[in-house]
Design a protein around this motif. Sequence first.
Motif, PDB file in Angstrom:
ATOM      1  N   MET A 178       0.869  -1.314  -0.120  1.00  0.00           N
ATOM      2  CA  MET A 178       0.121  -0.085  -0.075  1.00  0.00           C
ATOM      3  C   MET A 178       0.858   1.325  -0.030  1.00  0.00           C
ATOM      4  SD  MET A 178      -3.201  -0.658  -0.030  1.00  0.00           S
ATOM      5  CE  MET A 178      -4.055   0.587   0.630  1.00  0.00           C
ATOM      6  N   ILE A 179       0.589   2.277  -0.995  1.00  0.00           N
ATOM      7  CA  ILE A 179       1.379   3.263  -1.063  1.00  0.00           C
ATOM      8  C   ILE A 179       0.763   4.732  -1.252  1.00  0.00           C
ATOM      9  CG2 ILE A 179       3.363   4.403  -2.634  1.00  0.00           C
ATOM     10  CD1 ILE A 179       3.728   1.451  -3.776  1.00  0.00           C
ATOM     11  N   THR A 180       1.162   5.513  -0.241  1.00  0.00           N
ATOM     12  CA  THR A 180       0.417   6.863  -0.147  1.00  0.00           C
ATOM     13  C   THR A 180       1.616   7.658  -0.656  1.00  0.00           C
ATOM     14  OG1 THR A 180       0.728   7.314   2.118  1.00  0.00           O
ATOM     15  CG2 THR A 180      -1.338   5.989   1.307  1.00  0.00           C
ATOM     16  N   ASP A 181       1.296   9.023  -0.295  1.00  0.00           N
ATOM     17  CA  ASP A 181       2.114  10.168  -0.463  1.00  0.00           C
ATOM     18  C   ASP A 181       3.165  10.007   0.337  1.00  0.00           C
ATOM     19  OD1 ASP A 181       0.901  11.122  -2.862  1.00  0.00           O
ATOM     20  OD2 ASP A 181      -0.180  12.550  -1.891  1.00  0.00           O
ATOM     21  N   ASP A 182       2.888   9.746   1.872  1.00  0.00           N
ATOM     22  CA  ASP A 182       3.757   9.687   2.796  1.00  0.00           C
ATOM     23  C   ASP A 182       3.979   8.410   3.610  1.00  0.00           C
ATOM     24  OD1 ASP A 182       1.478   9.704   4.293  1.00  0.00           O
ATOM     25  OD2 ASP A 182       1.571  11.739   5.061  1.00  0.00           O
ATOM     26  N   THR A 183       3.575   7.511   3.018  1.00  0.00           N
ATOM     27  CA  THR A 183       3.501   6.065   3.623  1.00  0.00           C
ATOM     28  C   THR A 183       3.657   4.929   2.645  1.00  0.00           C
ATOM     29  OG1 THR A 183       2.159   6.916   5.323  1.00  0.00           O
ATOM     30  CG2 THR A 183       2.539   4.646   5.606  1.00  0.00           C
ATOM     31  N   VAL A 184       4.602   3.944   3.099  1.00  0.00           N
ATOM     32  CA  VAL A 184       4.660   2.788   2.408  1.00  0.00           C
ATOM     33  C   VAL A 184       4.425   1.572   3.331  1.00  0.00           C
ATOM     34  CG1 VAL A 184       6.156   1.298   0.761  1.00  0.00           C
ATOM     35  CG2 VAL A 184       6.422   3.795   0.758  1.00  0.00           C
ATOM     36  N   SER A 185       3.721   0.496   2.858  1.00  0.00           N
ATOM     37  CA  SER A 185       3.409  -0.521   3.877  1.00  0.00           C
ATOM     38  C   SER A 185       3.498  -1.799   3.116  1.00  0.00           C
ATOM     39  CB  SER A 185       2.295  -0.531   4.658  1.00  0.00           C
ATOM     40  OG  SER A 185       1.178  -0.722   3.920  1.00  0.00           O
ATOM     41  N   VAL A 186       3.867  -2.781   3.670  1.00  0.00           N
ATOM     42  CA  VAL A 186       3.961  -4.387   2.923  1.00  0.00           C
ATOM     43  C   VAL A 186       3.426  -5.294   4.031  1.00  0.00           C
ATOM     44  CG1 VAL A 186       6.352  -4.923   3.496  1.00  0.00           C
ATOM     45  CG2 VAL A 186       5.121  -6.111   1.692  1.00  0.00           C
ATOM     46  N   THR A 187       2.254  -5.975   3.495  1.00  0.00           N
ATOM     47  CA  THR A 187       1.640  -6.841   4.475  1.00  0.00           C
ATOM     48  C   THR A 187       1.882  -8.325   3.821  1.00  0.00           C
ATOM     49  OG1 THR A 187      -0.168  -5.539   4.918  1.00  0.00           O
ATOM     50  CG2 THR A 187      -0.591  -7.712   5.147  1.00  0.00           C
ATOM     51  N   PHE A 188       2.455  -8.973   4.795  1.00  0.00           N
ATOM     52  CA  PHE A 188       2.648 -10.652   4.405  1.00  0.00           C
ATOM     53  C   PHE A 188       1.579 -11.353   5.225  1.00  0.00           C
ATOM     54  CE2 PHE A 188       6.829  -8.714   4.823  1.00  0.00           C
ATOM     55  CZ  PHE A 188       7.317  -8.856   3.703  1.00  0.00           C
ATOM     56  N   PRO A 189       0.537 -12.151   4.171  1.00  0.00           N
ATOM     57  CA  PRO A 189      -0.612 -12.702   4.673  1.00  0.00           C
ATOM     58  C   PRO A 189       0.017 -14.071   5.482  1.00  0.00           C
ATOM     59  CG  PRO A 189      -1.093 -12.103   2.447  1.00  0.00           C
ATOM     60  CD  PRO A 189       0.376 -11.894   2.734  1.00  0.00           C
ATOM     61  N   GLY A 190      -0.727 -14.315   6.493  1.00  0.00           N
ATOM     62  CA  GLY A 190      -0.362 -15.523   7.493  1.00  0.00           C
ATOM     63  C   GLY A 190      -1.398 -16.591   7.426  1.00  0.00           C
ATOM     64  N   ARG A 191      -2.195 -16.708   6.622  1.00  0.00           N
ATOM     65  CA  ARG A 191      -3.179 -17.556   6.440  1.00  0.00           C
ATOM     66  C   ARG A 191      -3.071 -17.935   5.114  1.00  0.00           C
ATOM     67  NH1 ARG A 191      -7.167 -18.065  10.230  1.00  0.00           N
ATOM     68  NH2 ARG A 191      -8.494 -18.909   8.628  1.00  0.00           N
ATOM     69  N   ARG A 192      -3.340 -19.641   4.631  1.00  0.00           N
ATOM     70  CA  ARG A 192      -3.214 -20.069   3.480  1.00  0.00           C
ATOM     71  C   ARG A 192      -4.931 -20.196   3.014  1.00  0.00           C
ATOM     72  NH1 ARG A 192      -1.416 -23.543   0.412  1.00  0.00           N
ATOM     73  NH2 ARG A 192      -2.583 -25.495   1.501  1.00  0.00           N
ATOM     74  N   GLU A 193      -5.362 -19.154   2.209  1.00  0.00           N
ATOM     75  CA  GLU A 193      -6.682 -19.112   1.961  1.00  0.00           C
ATOM     76  C   GLU A 193      -6.786 -18.570   0.704  1.00  0.00           C
ATOM     77  OE1 GLU A 193      -8.700 -17.252   5.191  1.00  0.00           O
ATOM     78  OE2 GLU A 193      -7.633 -15.344   4.765  1.00  0.00           O
ATOM     79  N   GLY A 194      -7.772 -18.597  -0.119  1.00  0.00           N
ATOM     80  CA  GLY A 194      -8.128 -17.807  -1.368  1.00  0.00           C
ATOM     81  C   GLY A 194      -7.806 -18.648  -2.682  1.00  0.00           C
ATOM     82  N   ALA A 195      -8.440 -18.158  -3.742  1.00  0.00           N
ATOM     83  CA  ALA A 195      -8.294 -18.848  -4.953  1.00  0.00           C
ATOM     84  C   ALA A 195      -6.944 -19.074  -5.521  1.00  0.00           C
ATOM     85  CB  ALA A 195      -9.151 -18.158  -6.052  1.00  0.00           C
ATOM     86  N   VAL A 196      -6.010 -18.143  -5.333  1.00  0.00           N
ATOM     87  CA  VAL A 196      -4.688 -18.114  -5.647  1.00  0.00           C
ATOM     88  C   VAL A 196      -3.783 -18.920  -5.272  1.00  0.00           C
ATOM     89  CG1 VAL A 196      -2.417 -16.733  -5.695  1.00  0.00           C
ATOM     90  CG2 VAL A 196      -4.582 -15.584  -6.387  1.00  0.00           C
ATOM     91  N   VAL A 197      -4.224 -19.306  -3.806  1.00  0.00           N
ATOM     92  CA  VAL A 197      -3.445 -20.516  -2.929  1.00  0.00           C
ATOM     93  C   VAL A 197      -3.744 -21.771  -3.213  1.00  0.00           C
ATOM     94  CG1 VAL A 197      -3.288 -21.544  -0.819  1.00  0.00           C
ATOM     95  CG2 VAL A 197      -2.998 -19.056  -0.901  1.00  0.00           C
ATOM     96  N   ARG A 198      -4.841 -21.969  -3.772  1.00  0.00           N
ATOM     97  CA  ARG A 198      -5.696 -23.228  -4.337  1.00  0.00           C
ATOM     98  C   ARG A 198      -4.973 -23.454  -5.764  1.00  0.00           C
ATOM     99  NH1 ARG A 198      -6.061 -27.958  -3.607  1.00  0.00           N
ATOM    100  NH2 ARG A 198      -7.962 -29.327  -4.924  1.00  0.00           N
ATOM    101  N   ALA A 199      -4.817 -22.423  -6.531  1.00  0.00           N
ATOM    102  CA  ALA A 199      -4.291 -22.608  -8.095  1.00  0.00           C
ATOM    103  C   ALA A 199      -3.033 -23.011  -7.803  1.00  0.00           C
ATOM    104  CB  ALA A 199      -4.280 -21.248  -8.552  1.00  0.00           C
ATOM    105  N   LEU A 200      -2.023 -22.448  -6.580  1.00  0.00           N
ATOM    106  CA  LEU A 200      -0.804 -22.942  -6.475  1.00  0.00           C
ATOM    107  C   LEU A 200      -0.776 -24.540  -5.996  1.00  0.00           C
ATOM    108  CD1 LEU A 200       0.742 -19.720  -4.597  1.00  0.00           C
ATOM    109  CD2 LEU A 200       1.391 -20.615  -6.726  1.00  0.00           C
ATOM    110  N   ASP A 201      -1.629 -24.770  -5.197  1.00  0.00           N
ATOM    111  CA  ASP A 201      -1.614 -26.178  -4.954  1.00  0.00           C
ATOM    112  C   ASP A 201      -1.950 -27.257  -5.877  1.00  0.00           C
ATOM    113  OD1 ASP A 201      -1.334 -25.601  -2.125  1.00  0.00           O
ATOM    114  OD2 ASP A 201      -3.318 -25.712  -1.777  1.00  0.00           O
ATOM    115  N   ILE A 202      -2.580 -26.705  -6.962  1.00  0.00           N
ATOM    116  CA  ILE A 202      -3.225 -27.871  -7.881  1.00  0.00           C
ATOM    117  C   ILE A 202      -2.502 -27.898  -9.114  1.00  0.00           C
ATOM    118  CG2 ILE A 202      -5.465 -28.107  -6.882  1.00  0.00           C
ATOM    119  CD1 ILE A 202      -6.602 -26.365  -9.081  1.00  0.00           C
TER     120      ILE A 202
END
Length: 394
Positions: free
Chosen positions: A242-266
């Motif tokens: 997430m990038i704004t004019d005065d802040t930058v953040s990076v989030t590392f998800p800690g749960r295996r969930e969602g369609a992308v995760v399932r696609a990686l599995d199969i």
Amino acid sequence: MHSTIVKSVYDDWTGNVVHDADIRSLDPEAVRAVRATYLSENPEERERVGAMDDAEFLSSVGVLKRGKVTIAAMILLGKSSEKVLPSSVCVRWRLVDVDGRTVDSRSINGSMVLAIRKVASIISNSTVRIDDGNGQVFVSTYRVASLTEAMFNALQHQDYTLGGTIDVIERENESVTVFSRGSFPDVQPESFVKGQNQTMSSRNTFLINAMTEIGLVPNNGSGIRNFYFSQIHKHFPLPRFMITDDTVSVTFPGRREGAVVRALDIRRDMEVPDIIDLDRLDSGRYISDKRMESLISRGLVTVYDGVPCINLSYEDPSSRFSKGCDYDAVMILLKENGSVTRSDVVDVLRFRDRKGLTDEQLSVKATNILQSLRKDGKVRKAEGSTRSARYIQV
């Protein structure tokens, strides 16, 4: 003294000499830590570095200026008792529960090398089991190297006129987010993953050069690239910037969930750009028409009532066509599709190939199989020339 360090108009003050500080102003544990980091990256230097005293070593890696303590040295290695830097130069960790209430928090000043590693060790880190294609393996919820590297990235690139605080928010059983102050270079984080050359901001050049020389951070955005590769390797959702004019953040998800995760599995046939595109689709972001067509043509995306969706009903062709001989595998494809081209047969043979045949050899092999099928009365040519002909079942 603070007013001489943090200026209203930004310049690279990290290279300024702190005239009332000396080597005793630095934390010996932090100095030992950076020596160890440097030697782990440069083991051939062990004898030379071992003969140096701390001032000589820190000058050689660009932390000191001819033995004199710099602002960069105080940020990386300084004792909190010295009171050289504003108290806002720190790492703040906060643990929040599922309702967003703060459960625990800590603020760590002094050497940022030690503070960052301390915070990384505080974060809860369990293991989960995944199938990486070679069997069941256990992976960590968070890659500690990614967490520390995200904090070191914040340390080297942030705008210290905005305070210099690195905030780390751990959401119980959910995610870890690292915040820093200041704008991000005018590039997309994903561009580093795709191998596109990018030039990072020259802010804090002296500090950046010192951290790079020590080995605390890699060059050329490879740290950001590693964030993505690590999540993909572990079959976890991709990092979120997430990038704004005065802040930058990076989030590392800690749960295996969602369609992308399932696609990686199969699926085992996805390239990194494919995975990034699927992540963009899953989060409602733009994908070019050309890329979308490619995803659809390869079965990574299907369209329902005009809405593109990640295809989770995929069955790996290498398993569908793995039984029997090549002739049998082509017959399976014929029964499923009703017709085949030589290119289709080559694709099946490529999945089955264990000898490392070239595309030309596979093409010859496909031609021979199709000729055998015609002689056996299994198929006939429906349309097209020899190279592009389509064959249908008889």
